[in-house]
Design a protein around this motif. Structure first.
Motif, short mmCIF file in Angstrom:
data_model
loop_
_atom_site.label_atom_id
_atom_site.label_comp_id
_atom_site.label_asym_id
_atom_site.label_seq_id
_atom_site.Cartn_x
_atom_site.Cartn_y
_atom_site.Cartn_z
N GLY A 35 0.80 -1.23 0.00
CA GLY A 35 0.00 0.00 0.00
C GLY A 35 0.82 1.26 0.00
O GLY A 35 0.27 2.36 0.04
N GLN A 36 2.16 1.16 -0.02
CA GLN A 36 3.00 2.35 -0.02
C GLN A 36 3.50 2.66 -1.42
O GLN A 36 3.60 1.79 -2.28
N ALA A 37 3.84 3.91 -1.64
CA ALA A 37 4.40 4.32 -2.93
C ALA A 37 5.74 3.64 -3.14
O ALA A 37 6.55 3.56 -2.21
N PRO A 38 6.01 3.12 -4.33
CA PRO A 38 7.28 2.42 -4.57
C PRO A 38 8.46 3.36 -4.73
O PRO A 38 8.31 4.55 -5.02
N VAL A 39 9.64 2.80 -4.54
CA VAL A 39 10.90 3.47 -4.82
C VAL A 39 11.51 2.78 -6.05
O VAL A 39 11.49 1.56 -6.14
N ILE A 40 12.00 3.55 -7.00
CA ILE A 40 12.61 2.96 -8.18
C ILE A 40 14.09 3.33 -8.26
O ILE A 40 14.53 4.30 -7.65
N GLY A 41 14.84 2.53 -9.01
CA GLY A 41 16.27 2.82 -9.16
C GLY A 41 16.93 1.74 -9.97
O GLY A 41 16.27 0.97 -10.67
N GLY A 42 18.24 1.67 -9.87
CA GLY A 42 18.96 0.66 -10.62
C GLY A 42 20.45 0.91 -10.59
O GLY A 42 20.94 1.80 -9.87
N HIS A 43 21.15 0.13 -11.38
CA HIS A 43 22.61 0.22 -11.48
C HIS A 43 22.99 0.75 -12.85
O HIS A 43 22.43 0.32 -13.86
N SER A 44 23.91 1.70 -12.91
CA SER A 44 24.46 2.20 -14.17
C SER A 44 23.36 2.76 -15.07
O SER A 44 22.66 3.68 -14.68
N THR A 45 23.19 2.18 -16.26
CA THR A 45 22.15 2.66 -17.17
C THR A 45 20.76 2.47 -16.58
O THR A 45 19.85 3.26 -16.85
N GLY A 46 20.58 1.43 -15.78
CA GLY A 46 19.29 1.23 -15.12
C GLY A 46 18.94 2.40 -14.21
O GLY A 46 17.79 2.85 -14.16
N ALA A 47 19.92 2.91 -13.48
CA ALA A 47 19.70 4.08 -12.63
C ALA A 47 19.45 5.32 -13.47
O ALA A 47 18.63 6.17 -13.12
N LEU A 48 20.17 5.43 -14.59
CA LEU A 48 19.95 6.55 -15.51
C LEU A 48 18.50 6.58 -15.96
O LEU A 48 17.83 7.63 -15.93
N LEU A 49 17.98 5.45 -16.40
CA LEU A 49 16.59 5.39 -16.87
C LEU A 49 15.63 5.80 -15.76
O LEU A 49 14.62 6.46 -16.01
N ALA A 50 15.94 5.41 -14.52
CA ALA A 50 15.06 5.72 -13.41
C ALA A 50 15.03 7.22 -13.13
O ALA A 50 13.96 7.80 -12.96
N TYR A 51 16.20 7.86 -13.08
CA TYR A 51 16.15 9.29 -12.75
C TYR A 51 15.67 10.15 -13.91
O TYR A 51 15.11 11.22 -13.72
N LEU A 52 15.82 9.66 -15.14
CA LEU A 52 15.25 10.39 -16.27
C LEU A 52 13.73 10.25 -16.30
O LEU A 52 13.02 11.13 -16.79
N TYR A 53 13.22 9.15 -15.75
CA TYR A 53 11.78 8.93 -15.68
C TYR A 53 11.11 10.08 -14.94
O TYR A 53 10.01 10.53 -15.31
N PHE A 54 11.78 10.59 -13.90
CA PHE A 54 11.21 11.69 -13.12
C PHE A 54 11.19 13.01 -13.90
O PHE A 54 10.52 13.95 -13.49
N GLN A 55 11.93 13.08 -14.98
CA GLN A 55 11.89 14.28 -15.82
C GLN A 55 10.67 14.29 -16.75
O GLN A 55 10.48 15.24 -17.50
N GLY A 56 9.86 13.24 -16.70
CA GLY A 56 8.67 13.21 -17.54
C GLY A 56 8.96 13.03 -19.01
O GLY A 56 8.19 13.49 -19.86
N ILE A 57 10.08 12.36 -19.33
CA ILE A 57 10.45 12.26 -20.74
C ILE A 57 9.62 11.20 -21.46
O ILE A 57 9.17 10.21 -20.88
N THR A 58 9.42 11.44 -22.74
CA THR A 58 8.65 10.53 -23.58
C THR A 58 9.02 10.80 -25.03
O THR A 58 9.67 11.80 -25.34
N ILE A 59 8.65 9.89 -25.93
CA ILE A 59 8.79 10.13 -27.37
C ILE A 59 7.49 9.73 -28.04
O ILE A 59 6.68 9.00 -27.49
N ASP A 60 7.27 10.24 -29.22
CA ASP A 60 6.08 9.93 -30.00
C ASP A 60 6.31 8.62 -30.76
O ASP A 60 6.97 8.61 -31.80
N VAL A 61 5.79 7.54 -30.22
CA VAL A 61 6.01 6.23 -30.83
C VAL A 61 5.40 6.15 -32.23
O VAL A 61 5.95 5.50 -33.12
N ASP A 62 4.28 6.85 -32.44
CA ASP A 62 3.63 6.81 -33.75
C ASP A 62 4.55 7.36 -34.85
O ASP A 62 4.54 6.88 -35.98
N THR A 63 5.36 8.35 -34.50
CA THR A 63 6.30 8.90 -35.47
C THR A 63 7.29 7.83 -35.92
O THR A 63 7.60 7.68 -37.10
N PHE A 64 7.78 7.06 -34.96
CA PHE A 64 8.72 5.98 -35.29
C PHE A 64 8.05 4.92 -36.16
O PHE A 64 8.62 4.45 -37.14
#
Length: 284
Positions: free
Chosen positions: A1-30
């Protein structure tokens, strides 16, 4: 019932902290136009992601590479090699050819001799040559004396198949151009293989310039070796740039390197208690 914590090692950690920046791409364009569009940051996603998650944990989170990459990697041959669309089935090569031929004991011995020599050479040369040209410092990514031998064997046989040329070229770009931007071949305009540095108003998303969008509490465990992740660089680009939180904290583990920081035999007695205490302080 608690909010999760996310993270990782190396590139995994990179993906996690970029997630908080609200980043996205337009998949339809691809899917419809055949190219990967520029990364964008969605303000609604920034609010949503920072509100629904309790925090971030990083083990040697990736970012801008050490300056040595600029001196070693910035040449046309290298950019041509890593910018080429080449596919090698490493799963098959390792699993069906190398693995049956290479006994576990031989594999372990090779890893320990290789990285042991690199560590010794780094210790010899680091006091007498500049960090910018210390190749052995850049290669000193694994303190094998702190790793279980069978874990070494597993990493060499299995984890290596997860590498991609695009990932390598992404980090090379960051090291050579001292930046943290989206992949350098994103966007509609076709770019030459020889990588060009960031230009003003080129529509490339800069992760390092948007780190303030991350507002959750963060903790990171950094390795002492600056080979792939330099503590000073990452503290500056991550902790000094994100929206400050009273629970923000980071630690550097003595005698550790980038690979072994997550599976060191010291982890249960050093790293786990640090992270456990930090998690205890998080609000429910």
């Amino acid at each position: 019932g608690q909010a999760p914590v996310i993270g990782g090692h190396s590139t995994g950690a990179l993906l996690a902290y970029l997630y908080f920046q609200g980043i996205t791409i337009d998949v339809d364009t691809f899917l419809t136009k055949g190219y990967v569009p520029h990364v964008i940051s969605d303000d609604n996603l920034v609010k949503e992601r920072n509100a629904k998650l309790a925090g971030f944990i990083g083990f040697d989170p990736s970012g801008e590479l050490n300056i040595i990459t600029k001196n070693i990697l910035n040449n046309p041959f290298y950019w041509t090699a890593i910018g080429t669309r080449t596919f090698i089935n490493l799963d098959r090569v390792l699993g069906e050819i190398i693995e049956p031929l290479l006994p576990t004991a031989v594999n372990i011995a090779f890893i320990e001799v290789l990285f042991g020599i690199i560590a010794v050479l780094d210790e010899i040369f680091s006091p007498i040559i500049r960090d910018e040209v210390n190749v052995f410092g850049a290669l000193n990514v694994w303190e094998v004396n702190k790793t279980n031998s069978f874990v070494e064997d597993f990493v060499a046989r299995k984890v290596v198949t997860g590498f991609h040329l695009a990932v390598i070229s992404q980090y090379a770009d960051w090291g050579v151009h001292q930046t943290q931007r989206e992949y350098w071949q994103n966007g509609q305009r076709r770019r030459p293989l020889n990588n060009k540095g960031p230009l003003e108003d080129d529509n490339f998303y800069r992760y390092n310039e948007n780190m303030y969008k991350m507002s959750v509490p963060a903790v990171s465990v950094f390795s002492e070796s600056p080979s792939l992740v330099d503590t000073n660089l990452l503290v500056q680009s991550l902790f000094d740039s994100k929206t400050h939180h009273p629970l923000d904290a980071w630690y550097e583990i003595e005698g550790s390197a980038h690979m072994d920081i997550v599976f060191s035999e010291d982890a249960p007695t050093i790293i786990f208690p640090l992270l456990g205490e930090w998690l205890d302080n998080l609000s429910p």
